[in-house]
Design a protein around this motif. Structure first.
Motif, PDB file in Angstrom:
ATOM      1  N   TYR A 140      -7.179  35.032 -15.538  1.00  9.97           N
ATOM      2  CA  TYR A 140      -7.274  34.071 -14.440  1.00  9.97           C
ATOM      3  C   TYR A 140      -8.020  34.660 -13.249  1.00  9.97           C
ATOM      4  O   TYR A 140      -8.788  33.969 -12.564  1.00  9.97           O
ATOM      5  N   MET A 142     -10.505  36.433 -13.229  1.00 13.81           N
ATOM      6  CA  MET A 142     -11.945  36.437 -13.462  1.00 13.81           C
ATOM      7  C   MET A 142     -12.623  35.185 -12.908  1.00 13.81           C
ATOM      8  O   MET A 142     -13.857  35.123 -12.819  1.00 13.81           O
ATOM      9  N   LEU A 143     -11.838  34.177 -12.549  1.00 12.24           N
ATOM     10  CA  LEU A 143     -12.380  32.949 -11.976  1.00 12.24           C
ATOM     11  C   LEU A 143     -13.069  33.262 -10.651  1.00 12.24           C
ATOM     12  O   LEU A 143     -12.493  33.916  -9.778  1.00 12.24           O
ATOM     13  N   LYS A 144     -14.300  32.803 -10.491  1.00 13.84           N
ATOM     14  CA  LYS A 144     -15.030  33.052  -9.255  1.00 13.84           C
ATOM     15  C   LYS A 144     -14.542  32.111  -8.160  1.00 13.84           C
ATOM     16  O   LYS A 144     -14.447  30.899  -8.370  1.00 13.84           O
ATOM     17  N   ARG A 191      -8.136  29.218 -20.960  1.00 16.10           N
ATOM     18  CA  ARG A 191      -9.315  30.071 -20.765  1.00 16.10           C
ATOM     19  C   ARG A 191     -10.365  29.872 -21.859  1.00 16.10           C
ATOM     20  O   ARG A 191     -11.459  30.426 -21.765  1.00 16.10           O
ATOM     21  N   TRP A 239     -16.463  30.261 -15.747  1.00 15.79           N
ATOM     22  CA  TRP A 239     -15.370  31.160 -16.154  1.00 15.79           C
ATOM     23  C   TRP A 239     -15.198  31.152 -17.670  1.00 15.79           C
ATOM     24  O   TRP A 239     -15.190  32.215 -18.318  1.00 15.79           O
ATOM     25  N   THR A 240     -15.074  29.982 -18.263  1.00 15.57           N
ATOM     26  CA  THR A 240     -14.869  29.921 -19.718  1.00 15.57           C
ATOM     27  C   THR A 240     -16.126  30.322 -20.480  1.00 15.57           C
ATOM     28  O   THR A 240     -16.033  30.873 -21.580  1.00 15.57           O
TER      29      THR A 240
END
Length: 729
Positions: A140, A142-144, A191, A239-240
């Motif tokens: 999670y 890693m989400l910008k 994800r 992200w995905t």
């Protein structure tokens, strides 16, 4: 969720497993002496866990059976030398395996209690397979998150961020409290785009389609509208896409250390695969000896009217139907929905009662916040009524009311309240007053039920009351005429705050009631998330006065509230902190014009940063992790001491207990995707040490099927206990 496996990765895993199994016979012979030195009883299971790297410390050993009336499992952690002991297993045949960071699951071994069983752990053949077992927050994070320079948003014709998103914390609070709080974003089902969603031109289109799936599409659309649909969807798609391309979390979790290895986790399945659970209750918070060895009750919110009931003594899960008064009571089947990649066009939620939060009283009766009718209020709540509270703050609608179930008689009482309800707790007073929260800020009131009067008379109208939240901004120590929330201060008058409680908790040291109002991400109002203190006075609807407090600027987004026995307030912040507020430390005046700012007691606050990574690119202190609620273990039901606050970290898939200023991370390893919204403690037998006590919780994600087990998985109830050492029995 079904995903296509990489044949090269799978082959690598098989090679690693084969290598371990090839040496298993020799390893078992070498370990047999060590295993048999662990003393066990006829209901215990013990042994040593090793791998080609030697003893495996700080990994989980999981035993699970389907032989009992409901699926049951027990989990423990290995000690420094790889030893483990699972105590008090019911008689059954168990599948046993090893799970841990840096490993992939070992082959499951069939066994029975009363056995010494050595196990061979399987090192992960590569970093990608190891990361599959990380708690969701590591994915999670890693989400910008949009950079601070992009705020305030400039709208759809500018940077795609809505103008209401004034700061980066507004955005983070919205993602956490409007997205993560219902759907565990880091879980495998989120994800990755499920293949059953069907083909899409790109991942942006795929995200748009998945956000319209199921019966929560309206809520998700509102949240996207707040963030800015174009910007939000592009960031989720990015992200995905990066995960699908092989990008891995930039941080790694640590294995359990120290006292974290003393945990014993018991697990039962309850409810159904199509339902989800919000909370579970085992006892009366004021006295955790109430309902000793009794049934556990759950709240299924929008998913069903069937209240789950667990008998942990027999591993039996049943259900009780929650009634409602009016046949026109809305149902979740009426919600707009899209096609689900998991359930197709089936509306799996069928709840009318929206059972949100349960609590037990001193008699063992179960009280719920629940919907019993359509939202339109009866006349006694409205303008023109002679009800004392309606004269002060008339209310036109109520989204959820109250109910009470008596297990001894099997009878329900449905209580029609003018005020909306979300959470509820009993005060320690002569009237056994049940104080409630409203959830959102719309009503601007705090409501209560005099349960002593209700029990005596059955009069739901006279037994209830509510009050607006009024600040003593003129500083004279009493409630006077007041200006409304949208009006400027008047030095001769008090000031109303248009807020309401989300969390609610009566004080442990005086007659005040503490509450917590949600920040912008949940409230959708451009006002901060206050901590509020309400002093009812002799006639609350006329005399109650409130105080508001805000954390230091580094912290924001309070969610959930509890108090320890010293009167210290605890809350979780979406900035990634657990926070305490001690009103006794305040130096300045607590009324007068500065009291309206909430910034008049910074010295009362202490913030503790949650473990785990911060969002990549976010420079402020904090963590990407997010706790749905907080609960204080006043009477040492867990075993880590009295007055220990516990945050339900649904990104870290853990209960985070703060002991002497440091977090004890109690990760729930199975099924992956553990997501808790509450904790409750009970003492079954004060004379049997750790075995006679424990805390209870349940999986609270709305999408159980996103987690390990998929659509066959049912919600789980957990009992968590701390023993003196990892081999205690």
């Amino acid at each position: 969720m079904k995903t296509k496996r990489n044949p090269h990765v799978t082959a690598a895993a098989m090679i690693a497993i084969a290598a371990c199994l090839a040496g298993a016979s020799a390893g078992l012979r070498a370990q047999r002496g060590a295993a048999t030195t662990i003393a066990i009883g006829g209901a215990d299971l013990a042994g040593v866990v090793t791998s080609p790297n030697g003893p495996e410390a700080g990994v989980w050993v999981i035993a699970e059976t389907s032989d009992l009336p409901t699926k049951f499992g027990k989990m423990v952690v290995t000690n420094d030398t790889g030893g483990y002991l699972i105590p008090d297993l019911p008689k059954a045949s168990y599948s046993v395996w090893v799970r841990g960071y840096g490993l992939v699951d070992s082959p499951k071994v069939k066994t029975a209690p009363g056995t010494h069983l050595n196990l061979t752990a399987v090192p992960a053949p590569n970093a990608a397979m190891a990361a599959e077992y990380y708690p969701g927050v590591y994915w999670y994070s890693m989400l910008k998150i949009p950079d601070k320079s992009e705020f305030p948003g400039t709208g759809p014709n500018g940077n795609g961020i809505q103008e209401v998103m004034k700061t980066q914390p507004y955005w983070i609070d919205t993602v956490k409290n409007s997205c993560q709080s219902c759907h565990a974003l880091g879980s495998k089902g989120v994800r990755r785009i499920p293949t059953a969603l069907g083909p899409s031109q790109n991942s942006v289109e795929a995200w748009r389609r998945r956000l319209q799936a199921g019966q929560a599409k309206n809520n998700m659309a509102v949240t996207l509208g707040r963030l800015g649909p174009q910007k939000a969807v592009s960031l989720f798609a990015d992200w995905t896409d990066r995960i699908a391309a092989g990008e891995l979390p930039f941080a790694k979790p640590e294995r359990p250390q120290g006292v974290e290895r003393n945990v014993v986790i018991s697990m039962w399945e309850w409810s159904t695969p199509k339902a989800y659970l919000h909370d579970a209750i085992s006892s009366d918070k004021r006295d955790p000896r109430v309902n000793a060895n009794g049934l556990i009750y759950g709240s299924p919110e929008e998913s069903t009217d069937m209240v789950p009931v667990l008998d942990p003594n027999t591993a039996t899960a049943t259900q009780v139907k929650h009634p409602y008064r009016d046949p026109k009571t809305p149902s979740s089947t009426d919600l707009p929905r899209g096609t689900s990649p998991y359930w197709g066009d089936e509306p799996i939620w069928d709840g009318h009662t929206s059972v949100h939060n349960p609590i037990l009283d001193e008699k063992g009766r179960v009280w719920f916040t629940a919907r019993i009718r359509p939202p339109e209020n009866p006349d006694f709540c409205k303008q023109g009524s002679d009800h004392p509270s309606a004269k002060v703050a008339p209310l036109g609608v109520s989204g959820r009311q109250l109910s009470m179930y008596d297990p001894k008689t099997g009878k329900w009482s449905l209580i029609n309240t003018c005020f909306s309800t979300q959470h509820l707790y009993f005060a320690k007073d002569a009237d056994n007053t049940l104080w409630t929260s409203a959830g959102g800020p719309d009503s601007g009131v705090v409501g209560w039920l005099n349960t002593r009067m209700y029990d005596r008379t059955g009069d739901e109208v006279k037994s209830q009351g509510w009050t607006p939240l009024i600040l003593d901004t003129n500083g004279n120590g009493k409630r006077d005429e007041y200006v409304e929330a949208n009006q400027p201060l008047d030095p001769k008058k008090d000031k109303r705050v248009m807020a309401a409680f989300y969390g609610v908790q009566p004080s442990t040291v005086d007659d005040s009631i503490w509450g917590q109002a949600m920040d912008v991400g949940f409230s959708r109002l451009d006002q901060p998330g206050y901590i509020l203190r309400l002093v009812p006075g002799p006639n609350p609807s006329q005399t109650a006065l409130a105080e508001v407090y805000l954390p230091p600027d580094i912290g924001y987004g309070s969610r959930g509230i509890d108090l320890d026995l010293n009167g210290v307030v605890w809350t979780a912040l979406s900035s990634g902190h657990l926070a305490s507020f001690d009103r006794r430390k305040c130096k300045g005046p607590l009324n007068g014009p500065t009291a309206a700012t909430g910034k008049h007691c910074p010295e009362g606050w202490t913030l503790y940063q949650f473990p785990g990574p911060q969002f990549k690119g976010v420079t402020d202190a904090g963590s990407a992790d997010h706790a749905y609620y907080v609960w204080v273990d006043r009477y040492n039901t867990l075993g880590l001491g009295a007055n220990v606050p516990i945050a339900e970290a649904n990104g870290g898939e853990a209960l985070l207990a703060l002991v002497n200023g440091k977090f004890v991370n109690i990760h729930i390893p199975y099924p992956m995707g553990f997501f808790s919204k509450n904790v409750d403690g009970r003492i079954d037998n004060p004379n049997t040490g750790w075995k006679g006590r424990g805390v209870w919780t349940t999986t609270g994600t709305r999408t159980v099927f996103h987690n390990e087990g998929g659509t066959a998985s049912r919600p789980k109830a957990y009992k968590v206990q701390m023993r003196p050492d990892p081999l205690a029995r």
